[in-house]
Write a protein that holds these residues in place. Structure first.
Motif, PDB file in Angstrom:
ATOM      1  N   LYS A   1       0.830  -1.206   0.000  1.00 26.49           N
ATOM      2  CA  LYS A   1       0.000   0.000   0.000  1.00 26.49           C
ATOM      3  C   LYS A   1       0.867   1.260   0.000  1.00 26.49           C
ATOM      4  N   GLU A   2       1.950   1.253   0.785  1.00 29.21           N
ATOM      5  CA  GLU A   2       2.841   2.411   0.817  1.00 29.21           C
ATOM      6  C   GLU A   2       3.536   2.611  -0.522  1.00 29.21           C
ATOM      7  N   GLU A   3       3.875   1.526  -1.182  1.00 28.69           N
ATOM      8  CA  GLU A   3       4.505   1.629  -2.503  1.00 28.69           C
ATOM      9  C   GLU A   3       3.552   2.277  -3.505  1.00 28.69           C
ATOM     10  N   ARG A   4       2.280   1.884  -3.455  1.00 31.34           N
ATOM     11  CA  ARG A   4       1.306   2.480  -4.368  1.00 31.34           C
ATOM     12  C   ARG A   4       1.123   3.975  -4.083  1.00 31.34           C
ATOM     13  N   LYS A   5       1.128   4.351  -2.797  1.00 33.25           N
ATOM     14  CA  LYS A   5       1.019   5.769  -2.452  1.00 33.25           C
ATOM     15  C   LYS A   5       2.199   6.568  -2.995  1.00 33.25           C
ATOM     16  N   LEU A   6       3.413   6.023  -2.835  1.00 29.38           N
ATOM     17  CA  LEU A   6       4.600   6.728  -3.318  1.00 29.38           C
ATOM     18  C   LEU A   6       4.604   6.828  -4.839  1.00 29.38           C
ATOM     19  N   LYS A   7       4.147   5.784  -5.497  1.00 33.93           N
ATOM     20  CA  LYS A   7       4.065   5.838  -6.962  1.00 33.93           C
ATOM     21  C   LYS A   7       3.086   6.920  -7.396  1.00 33.93           C
ATOM     22  N   ALA A   8       1.964   7.020  -6.662  1.00 40.69           N
ATOM     23  CA  ALA A   8       0.971   8.037  -7.000  1.00 40.69           C
ATOM     24  C   ALA A   8       1.545   9.441  -6.809  1.00 40.69           C
ATOM     25  N   VAL A   9       2.311   9.639  -5.724  1.00 38.69           N
ATOM     26  CA  VAL A   9       2.937  10.941  -5.472  1.00 38.69           C
ATOM     27  C   VAL A   9       3.940  11.273  -6.566  1.00 38.69           C
ATOM     28  N   ILE A  10       4.763  10.291  -6.936  1.00 38.46           N
ATOM     29  CA  ILE A  10       5.766  10.509  -7.988  1.00 38.46           C
ATOM     30  C   ILE A  10       5.086  10.834  -9.316  1.00 38.46           C
ATOM     31  N   GLN A  11       4.013  10.106  -9.625  1.00 39.62           N
ATOM     32  CA  GLN A  11       3.287  10.369 -10.864  1.00 39.62           C
ATOM     33  C   GLN A  11       2.668  11.754 -10.858  1.00 39.62           C
ATOM     34  N   TYR A  12       2.132  12.149  -9.695  1.00 47.41           N
ATOM     35  CA  TYR A  12       1.539  13.477  -9.576  1.00 47.41           C
ATOM     36  C   TYR A  12       2.599  14.568  -9.775  1.00 47.41           C
ATOM     37  N   GLN A  13       3.786  14.358  -9.194  1.00 47.75           N
ATOM     38  CA  GLN A  13       4.866  15.337  -9.357  1.00 47.75           C
ATOM     39  C   GLN A  13       5.301  15.443 -10.820  1.00 47.75           C
ATOM     40  N   LYS A  14       5.341  14.308 -11.506  1.00 47.78           N
ATOM     41  CA  LYS A  14       5.716  14.328 -12.921  1.00 47.78           C
ATOM     42  C   LYS A  14       4.701  15.112 -13.747  1.00 47.78           C
ATOM     43  N   GLU A  15       3.416  14.910 -13.440  1.00 45.67           N
ATOM     44  CA  GLU A  15       2.383  15.634 -14.159  1.00 45.67           C
ATOM     45  C   GLU A  15       2.465  17.126 -13.887  1.00 45.67           C
ATOM     46  N   GLN A  16       2.771  17.490 -12.630  1.00 43.41           N
ATOM     47  CA  GLN A  16       2.931  18.909 -12.298  1.00 43.41           C
ATOM     48  C   GLN A  16       4.105  19.526 -13.049  1.00 43.41           C
ATOM     49  N   ASP A  17       5.209  18.759 -13.128  1.00 40.55           N
ATOM     50  CA  ASP A  17       6.390  19.251 -13.857  1.00 40.55           C
ATOM     51  C   ASP A  17       6.079  19.455 -15.334  1.00 40.55           C
ATOM     52  N   LYS A  18       5.284  18.542 -15.906  1.00 36.64           N
ATOM     53  CA  LYS A  18       4.933  18.666 -17.324  1.00 36.64           C
ATOM     54  C   LYS A  18       4.073  19.908 -17.548  1.00 36.64           C
ATOM     55  N   GLN A  19       3.141  20.171 -16.610  1.00 36.84           N
ATOM     56  CA  GLN A  19       2.288  21.346 -16.756  1.00 36.84           C
ATOM     57  C   GLN A  19       3.085  22.643 -16.687  1.00 36.84           C
ATOM     58  N   LYS A  20       4.140  22.661 -15.830  1.00 33.12           N
ATOM     59  CA  LYS A  20       4.982  23.838 -15.710  1.00 33.12           C
ATOM     60  C   LYS A  20       5.740  24.102 -16.996  1.00 33.12           C
TER      61      LYS A  20
END
Length: 458
Positions: free
Chosen positions: A438-457
Motif C-alpha cells: 500500500k505504501e509503494e502504491r502511495k509513493l508511486k501516486a505521489v511521484i506520478q503526480y509530481q511528474k504531471e505537475q512538472d509537465k504542466q509547468k
C-alpha cells in the motif's frame, strides 16, 4: 481537501499489529506461570475488538488477503473431514482463524510498525540475557526458577538438559529461537539497506545480531541455527549489486567482518563447552565420512520422511487426514521418541507432512497461496531495490521476506507450520507485506503526480 483526505487516512490506522506482536512475544508466560491460554486469547481478542471498533472504518481487500484466505479455507476443509481433533489441533485451528481475522482488519501506520519491530528486538534480547545467564550460572535456574515452574515444564526442562539442549522458555525449546530469529532478520534488514555509512550503528547492530546467534546456539537447536544462517545469507545476496560498486564493496566488507567475529564467538563458546551438541554433530559427520559408518544425525527424521512418502502413496489425492500422521506412525517410532525429545506426531518436514495428510489436492491448496505470497514479496523487493529511494519500505519488505524464508527453510527440517505460534509470526510478516504494498502504491501516486505537475509547468 487534500488535508482532510490525509487526516482521514491517518484515522484509518489502528494498533492491531502492535498488539499481535506483543501477544506473540509474551506468549511464554502462560506455560511458565501456569496460566490458562484461554484467558490470554480472551484478553487479546477483546483488546483487538475494542481497538477495531474505535478505529477501523473499512476493510481493505487485497490479493494477499485472498491468498491467505484460500490457504485457511483449505486447512479448515481438511480439518472438518477425518482429522485429529485433540486439544493441540483445536488450539491450532483457533489461532489460525484469529490470525486470519487480524490480518483482514489490521491497518498499521509506520509508527505502529516501528513499535512492533522494536518489541520483537527487545524481547529477543531479554531471552538472550536469560538463556546466557542460565547457561553461565545454572544454579540460578535450578534453585530460583525451576522449583516454581509447573510440573510438566519441569519434566520437559529436565529431559532437554539431559539431551544436550538449553533451557525451555514458555514450555518450549523453540519459542525463544523463533523470536530471536525474527529479531535477527529485522536487524540484518536495516544493516543491508541503509546503515553502510554509519559505523557506530553498524557495530551496534552487528553486536546484537551476534548475541542473538549465540542465544540460538546456546539453546542447542541445529535446525533453527542452520535456517536463520541460510536466511541471512540469501538476504545479503539479494541486496548485492554485482557490478561491484562502492556500496557492494562495503557490503562484502560487512559480511567479512561479521564472518570473522562469528568465528571468534563460535570458538570461544566451543572451548568453554557450551556447544557440545554441535560438536557431537560434527564428530558424527566426520566419523561417517572417514570410516563409512552409518550415523544418523537427523534424530530419526529420514525414517519419518520415508514413512510419510509411503502414506502419501496409499492416499495420493485426499491424504490420510489432517493431523493423522501420528495415528499411523506412533507405533513405528516409539523407540525414537524414547531417546530424543522429538515429538512423535509430525514428520519433521512440513511439505511431506502436508502431502501425506492432505494429498495432492490439499498440498496445492496450502502451498500455492504460500508461494504466491512469497513471490509477491520477492518481486516487490526487486522493484524497491531498483527505485533506490524507498528505504523504509524496503527494510520492511526485507523483514517480511526474511521471516517467510526462515519458516520456508525450517519447514524442511521441523514441523514449524504445525506449531500454532507459527501463525503469530507469519501473520506479522504478511501484514508487513500488505503495508509495504500500500505504501509503494502511495509513493508511486505521489511521484506520478509530481511528474504531471512538472509537465504542466513546462
Amino acid at each position: 481537501m487534500n488535508q482532510n483526505n490525509n487526516g482521514n487516512k491517518r484515522q484509518i490506522s489502528n494498533s492491531i499489529l502492535f498488539y499481535l506482536t506483543l501477544f506473540s512475544v509474551t506468549f511464554f508466560v502462560y506455560n511458565d506461570l501456569n496460566i490458562s491460554k484461554n484467558w490470554g486469547y480472551i484478553i487479546f481478542v477483546s483488546i483487538v475488538f475494542l481497538n477495531c471498533l474505535c478505529t477501523t472504518r473499512c476493510i481493505y481487500i487485497s490479493r494477499i488477503k485472498l491468498a491467505l484466505l484460500c490457504l485457511v479455507i483449505t486447512i479448515v476443509f481438511f480439518y472438518c473431514l477425518d482429522s485429529r481433533k485433540d486439544r493441540e489441533m483445536i488450539t491450532y485451528a483457533l489461532t489460525m482463524l484469529i490470525c486470519l481475522a487480524i490480518f483482514f482488519i489490521a491497518q498499521p501506520n509506520l509508527k505502529n510498525v516501528d513499535y512492533s519491530i522494536r518489541a520483537i528486538i527487545i524481547f529477543a534480547l531479554i531471552f538472550f540475557v536469560y538463556i546466557a545467564g542460565v547457561t553461565i550460572f545454572p544454579d540460578l535456574y535450578w534453585k530460583n526458577i525451576y522449583p516454581f515452574l509447573p510440573e510438566g515444564v519441569r519434566e520437559y526442562a529436565q529431559q532437554l538438559i539431559n539431551d544436550g539442549y538449553g533451557i525451555p522458555i514458555g514450555g518450549s525449546i523453540i519459542f525463544a529461537d523463533y523470536v530471536m530469529a525474527m529479531a535477527i532478520v529485522s536487524m540484518v534488514s536495516s544493516l543491508i539497506v541503509k546503515l553502510q555509512n554509519r559505523p557506530l550503528k553498524i557495530l551496534k547492530y552487528i553486536t546484537i545480531v551476534l548475541l542473538l546467534f549465540c542465544g540460538i546456539m546456546l539453546e542447542g537447536r541445529r535446525s533453527e541455527l542452520l535456517c536463520i544462517l541460510s536466511t541471512v545469507c540469501v538476504m545479503f545476496v539479494l541486496s548485492i549489486d554485482f557490478r561491484l560498486g562502492k556500496e557492494t564493496r562495503k557490503k562484502f566488507a560487512l559480511v567479512g567482518l561479521v564472518g570473522i567475529l562469528s568465528l571468534f564467538v563460535i570458538l570461544l563458546l566451543g572451548t568453554q563447552g557450551y556447544l557440545d551438541r554441535f560438536v557431537r554433530t560434527v564428530e558424527q559427520i566426520v566419523l561417517s565420512v572417514t570410516s563409512g559408518a552409518k550415523v544418523d544425525i537427523t534424530s530419526g527424521r529420514i525414517r519419518r520422511w520415508r514413512r510419510a512418502w509411503e502414506l502419501f502413496q496409499e492416499a495420493p489425492f485426499m491424504g490420510i487426514g489432517w493431523g493423522r500422521y501420528a495415528n499411523y506412525a506412533f507405533g513405528d517410532f516409539r523407540e525414537i521418541a524414547a531417546t530424543t525429545p522429538i515429538n512423535d506426531k509430525y514428520v519433521h518436514n512440513d511439505y511431506l507432512n502436508i502431502l501425506c495428510e492432505t494429498g495432492i489436492i490439499g498440498f496445492l491448496g496450502i502451498i500455492v497461496p504460500l508461494l504466491y505470497i512469497f513471490i509477491t514479496t520477492y518481486r516487490q523487493n526487486r522493484r524497491l531495490q531498483r527505485y533506490r529511494c524507498h528505504q523504509n519500505i524496503l527494510i520492511l519488505n526485507f523483514i517480511s521476506l526474511g521471516i517467510q524464508m526462515f519458516f520456508g527453510f525450517l519447514s524442511f527440517l521441523d514441523p514449524s507450520f504445525y506449531k500454532f505460534y507459527f501463525w503469530f509470526f507469519y501473520t506479522v510478516a504478511v501484514i508487513l507485506l500488505d503495508f509495504t504494498l500500500k505504501e509503494e502504491r502511495k509513493l508511486k501516486a505521489v511521484i506520478q503526480y509530481q511528474k504531471e505537475q512538472d509537465k504542466q509547468k513546462i
